[in-house]
Design a protein around this motif. Structure first.
Motif, PDB file in Angstrom:
ATOM      1  N   ALA A 241       0.826  -1.207   0.000  1.00  0.00           N
ATOM      2  CA  ALA A 241       0.000   0.000   0.000  1.00  0.00           C
ATOM      3  C   ALA A 241       0.864   1.263   0.000  1.00  0.00           C
ATOM      4  CB  ALA A 241      -0.933   0.001   1.207  1.00  0.00           C
ATOM      5  N   VAL A 244       1.695   2.041  -3.669  1.00  0.00           N
ATOM      6  CA  VAL A 244       0.573   2.623  -4.417  1.00  0.00           C
ATOM      7  C   VAL A 244       0.304   4.050  -3.957  1.00  0.00           C
ATOM      8  CG1 VAL A 244      -1.834   2.354  -5.022  1.00  0.00           C
ATOM      9  CG2 VAL A 244      -0.444   0.346  -4.670  1.00  0.00           C
ATOM     10  N   ARG A 248       0.794   7.163  -6.526  1.00  0.00           N
ATOM     11  CA  ARG A 248      -0.377   7.936  -6.960  1.00  0.00           C
ATOM     12  C   ARG A 248      -0.262   9.391  -6.537  1.00  0.00           C
ATOM     13  NH1 ARG A 248      -5.349   4.853  -8.200  1.00  0.00           N
ATOM     14  NH2 ARG A 248      -6.437   6.740  -7.634  1.00  0.00           N
ATOM     15  N   GLY A 252      -0.223  12.365  -9.053  1.00  0.00           N
ATOM     16  CA  GLY A 252      -1.334  13.304  -8.889  1.00  0.00           C
ATOM     17  C   GLY A 252      -0.866  14.742  -8.680  1.00  0.00           C
ATOM     18  N   THR A 267      -0.120  -8.101  -8.201  1.00  0.00           N
ATOM     19  CA  THR A 267      -0.998  -8.248  -7.021  1.00  0.00           C
ATOM     20  C   THR A 267      -1.777  -6.959  -6.730  1.00  0.00           C
ATOM     21  OG1 THR A 267       0.863  -7.802  -5.528  1.00  0.00           O
ATOM     22  CG2 THR A 267       0.270 -10.096  -5.853  1.00  0.00           C
ATOM     23  N   GLY A 268      -2.466  -6.456  -7.739  1.00  0.00           N
ATOM     24  CA  GLY A 268      -3.371  -5.319  -7.569  1.00  0.00           C
ATOM     25  C   GLY A 268      -2.738  -3.962  -7.834  1.00  0.00           C
ATOM     26  N   ARG A 271      -3.091  -2.731 -11.608  1.00  0.00           N
ATOM     27  CA  ARG A 271      -4.469  -2.336 -11.897  1.00  0.00           C
ATOM     28  C   ARG A 271      -4.786  -0.988 -11.253  1.00  0.00           C
ATOM     29  NH1 ARG A 271      -9.709  -3.751 -13.027  1.00  0.00           N
ATOM     30  NH2 ARG A 271      -9.223  -5.579 -14.250  1.00  0.00           N
ATOM     31  N   THR A 272      -4.275  -0.773 -10.035  1.00  0.00           N
ATOM     32  CA  THR A 272      -4.579   0.470  -9.328  1.00  0.00           C
ATOM     33  C   THR A 272      -3.894   1.669  -9.984  1.00  0.00           C
ATOM     34  OG1 THR A 272      -4.565  -0.895  -7.368  1.00  0.00           O
ATOM     35  CG2 THR A 272      -4.740   1.456  -7.026  1.00  0.00           C
TER      36      THR A 272
ATOM     37  N   GLN B 116      -5.138  -4.194  -3.233  1.00  0.00           N
ATOM     38  CA  GLN B 116      -5.769  -2.889  -3.379  1.00  0.00           C
ATOM     39  C   GLN B 116      -6.706  -2.858  -4.581  1.00  0.00           C
ATOM     40  OE1 GLN B 116      -3.180   0.160  -2.467  1.00  0.00           O
ATOM     41  NE2 GLN B 116      -4.553   1.807  -2.974  1.00  0.00           N
ATOM     42  N   ALA B 118      -8.882  -0.982  -7.664  1.00  0.00           N
ATOM     43  CA  ALA B 118      -8.662   0.128  -8.600  1.00  0.00           C
ATOM     44  C   ALA B 118      -9.855   1.074  -8.581  1.00  0.00           C
ATOM     45  CB  ALA B 118      -8.426  -0.406 -10.004  1.00  0.00           C
TER      46      ALA B 118
END
Lengths: 414, 318
Positions: A241, A244, A248, A252, A267-268, A271-272, B116, B118
């Protein structure tokens, strides 16, 4: 009813006996990694890749030692060092000779140490440690043992590759280093400073910062500082986490340069990041899959996705672990005398499924291989991650990275 | 100066987000006299529900529906869970909410997995509204500010200008008397619990895309929300707002500062040790403000409890 039960029982018993007879022939590998708790997603992914690699690359090709099958047996260590040692003992008590573990260098140290002691005390049932992911350089330097083999490139080799690529970029002027406040984050920062100073003394390190591990709610202020510093590139060893959140926030806040990461995918995470991370997030890794090295590699991934639609080949090196272990067992002619297997594994050259060669360096048991810098994008991606349109595209490659890197390992051989 | 302005805005966004979480909790806490450990879990549920709805019907539908579902779930839990436990005293209530927090986390992991999600900001707000220096301020952040302020004004109006608000305020202070006057106090409790959890749900819906939607999100924010209401004073909306903004700015500026404790030591006339590993004060020499940022709110809480036990704006103590 009674007859039925009796019949059922006999059948079950018969199946049980025949099953155990079949299993007795198998050569087992213990998989000790988190299968529950916050890190279970990574553990489950690794287990699936092992199961598939063993089945496809060894058992369906006739097995080892003239027909014996390999088998992976999973042990949940809940990402705890203490639990890992208990599970290691259980695995050894079951007669398993090969231990595979990868998540967390702290646990890898504990297992390596325990195996070293065990092998000294029990020369009759020694075991080998197949470290497929833990990247702390110490494991193949000061703390190296004859029983430990590392199949991933270690953190120093990865940083060497990362800084090679950065140094080649003449426009690079300012670099910001940020990481989690614990041993790995600090090791990454130290290596980045050392390598950048050696390769590009003109590049200014405008920030070198640690943030609390897993405690930051909002990464925006860090991102603002990075923008304000005028950095052209960011280096981070963050995972999960924290990776990510940081990524981001930086994107941003309007950052447009590359963000070099160790763990910014799968593992995610891929995609995030999605569209926002495109052409910004970069990863240093072995075994890139886009483009695949050969038709054989492409077929392998396609077959894997067909069997495990929710998983990805996120740790390509697992196939190297399986293939090289199988080769070493065949070459040694035994799976019980692990000293012979280890000697066969030492110095082995192997043609990786993912292209290039793998050389198991005998002096420290560090696998030397091609290491790539890959970029998060949705263009030219044949094999995306996380069932999203995005994946990692190989951008540049350093062949046999770290081949002549120094090691302080003074290996005690049996 | 540019960076100061940017941090001011970022701190405001984070502070207002904290406010939405603590506004509901402070009402629930002062009413029941019990910490609702599961409050941040409703925030997480809000984010996950909104994520699920947004994959089918878009972000805006999620923003409307997810808090409603969370509020109804919260009211149901109060009616059929907490109210039954209430008669056995505060400790069982406490344990009940604690268990609920663990349960919700496991349920979320069971349905949505451990990685997590999306969950992203709506496309219409995916642009930089303006820039200060090189730092762009996303339109979504401004949207977050407006939503939180609107909710604050609405709450303030309901609590101070309407009949419902008067009954709630009375029930907060003198539940027995209000009941004796013929009002259905359990109903009021259920309503406040429902609205409080719905507010947490709203916070989850709008924070999920920015702070991340993952199973640990409730745990990460859980303790800071309690700190907020203790600093602000129990049952005080203004106090919750003040404390939230204070904490928001404090953590943002701490993380953004480049202050090093070595500067103080140098100022005191000490010399930087040549071999850091041998120095007894090596931790102090290498310590920076961003590293201690996360514990500042807790230090403030201890300080407030010592000098003003009923919080900044609270009318009664713990």
């Amino acid at each position: 009813m009674r007859i039925k039960t009796l019949f059922g029982l006999t059948t079950a018993l018969a199946i049980g006996i025949s099953a155990s007879a079949a299993f007795a022939e198998n050569i087992k590998i213990a998989f000790i990694d988190p299968l529950s708790g916050p890190f279970a997603a990574v553990g489950a992914s690794g287990l699936a890749q092992y199961e598939f690699a063993i089945d496809q690359l060894v058992n369906q090709q006739g097995g080892v030692l003239g027909g014996k099958n390999l088998e992976i047996v999973s042990f949940d260590n809940k990402m705890s060092g203490k639990e890992s040692l208990i599970q290691l003992q259980v695995a050894i008590d079951q007669g398993i000779r090969f231990i595979a573990q990868g998540n967390s260098s702290g646990i890898a140290h504990a297992i390596s140490d325990a195996i070293n002691k065990h092998n000294k005390r029990n020369p009759d049932n020694r075991v080998l440690f197949m470290n497929y992911s833990a990247v702390d350089p110490a494991l193949t330097n000061d703390k190296c043992t004859f029983w430990h083999f590392r199949f991933d490139a270690n953190a120093d080799i990865k940083m060497d590759v990362m800084t090679d690529v950065m140094a080649a970029n003449a426009a690079l002027e300012r670099v910001y280093i940020i990481g989690q406040d614990y041993s790995f984050g600090k090791a990454v920062a130290a290596a980045a400073v050392r390598d950048l100073e050696a390769k590009r003394p003109d590049v200014e390190i405008v920030g070198n910062e640690l943030h609390p591990l897993g405690k930051v709610k909002d990464f925006t202020p860090y991102a603002r500082k990075i923008i304000a510093s005028g950095a052209d590139a960011v280096i981070t060893g963050n995972f999960g986490a924290d990776m990510v959140g940081l990524g981001r926030a930086i994107i941003g806040a309007g950052f447009e340069g590359p963000i070099y990461t160790y763990y910014g995918a799968a593992t995610g995470i891929t995609r995030t990041f999605g569209e926002a991370g495109k052409d910004t997030i970069r990863l240093v890794q072995e075994g890139g899959v886009n483009p695949p090295a050969s038709d054989r590699a492409a077929d392998y991934i396609t077959a894997f996705k067909a069997k495990y639609p929710e998983q990805d080949i996120a740790q390509a090196r697992i196939t190297n672990v399986v293939e090289m272990l199988a080769k070493a067992i065949d070459a040694a002619g035994t799976a019980d005398d692990v000293v012979k297997v280890a000697l066969a594994l030492e110095g082995m050259e192997h043609d990786s499924l993912w292209g290039g060669k793998i050389f198991m360096r005998p002096q420290d048991h560090q696998a030397i291989q091609d290491v790539h810098i890959t970029v998060h994008t949705d263009e030219g991606i044949q094999f995306p991650l996380d069932n999203s349109p995005f994946g990692l595209l190989t951008e540049s490659t350093v062949e046999m990275a770290g081949m002549d890197s120094a090691t302080t390992c003074q290996m005690q051989r049996p | 100066m540019d960076l100061f302005l940017v941090n001011l805005i970022d701190g405001l966004v984070y502070g207002l987000l904290l406010f939405m979480l603590s506004a509901g909790l402070t009402l629930i806490f002062s009413m029941m006299g019990v910490l609702n450990f599961a409050h941040a879990s409703f925030y997480m549920l809000g984010a996950y529900f909104a994520y699920q709805i947004s994959t089918y019907l878009g972000f805006w539908t999620g923003l409307l529906i997810a808090p409603l579902i969370v509020g109804v779930a919260g009211a149901g839990i109060e009616r059929y869970g907490l109210r039954r436990v209430h008669q056995f005293g505060h400790v069982p209530e406490l344990i009940f909410t604690f268990g609920l927090a663990l349960l919700i986390e496991e349920v979320v992991q069971f349905f949505w997995g451990k990685s997590q999600k999306a969950y992203d900001t709506p496309e219409i707000l995916q642009f930089a509204l303006f820039s200060i220096g090189n730092n762009s301020i996303a339109a979504y952040k401004v949207f977050m500010i407006f939503v939180s302020i609107a909710i604050f004004l609405a709450l303030l109006y309901v609590l101070t200008r309407t009949r419902v608000g008067m009954i709630i305020q009375a029930a907060l202070s003198y539940p027995k008397t209000v009941e004796a006057l013929g009002h259905n106090v359990p109903m009021v409790f259920m309503g406040v619990f429902g609205v409080g959890t719905a507010l947490a749900g709203v916070a989850g819906v709008i924070a999920g895309p920015v702070l991340g939607t993952f199973p640990g999100m409730a745990f990460v924010l859980g303790s800071i929300v309690f700190v907020t209401i203790v600093i602000g004073g129990l049952g005080s909306l203004w106090g919750a707002l003040l404390a939230s903004l204070l904490i928001g700015w404090m953590t943002t500026f701490a993380a953004a500062s480049s202050f090093q404790f070595a500067d103080i030591l140098l100022f005191l006339g000490m010399e930087r040790p040549a071999d850091m590993a041998a120095s007894k004060l090596r931790d102090l020499w290498t310590l920076t403000m961003p590293q201690i940022g996360p514990i500042l709110p807790y230090m403030l809480m201890v300080f407030i409890l010592v000098v003003r036990p009923h919080g900044l704006m609270g009318k009664r103590g713990l």
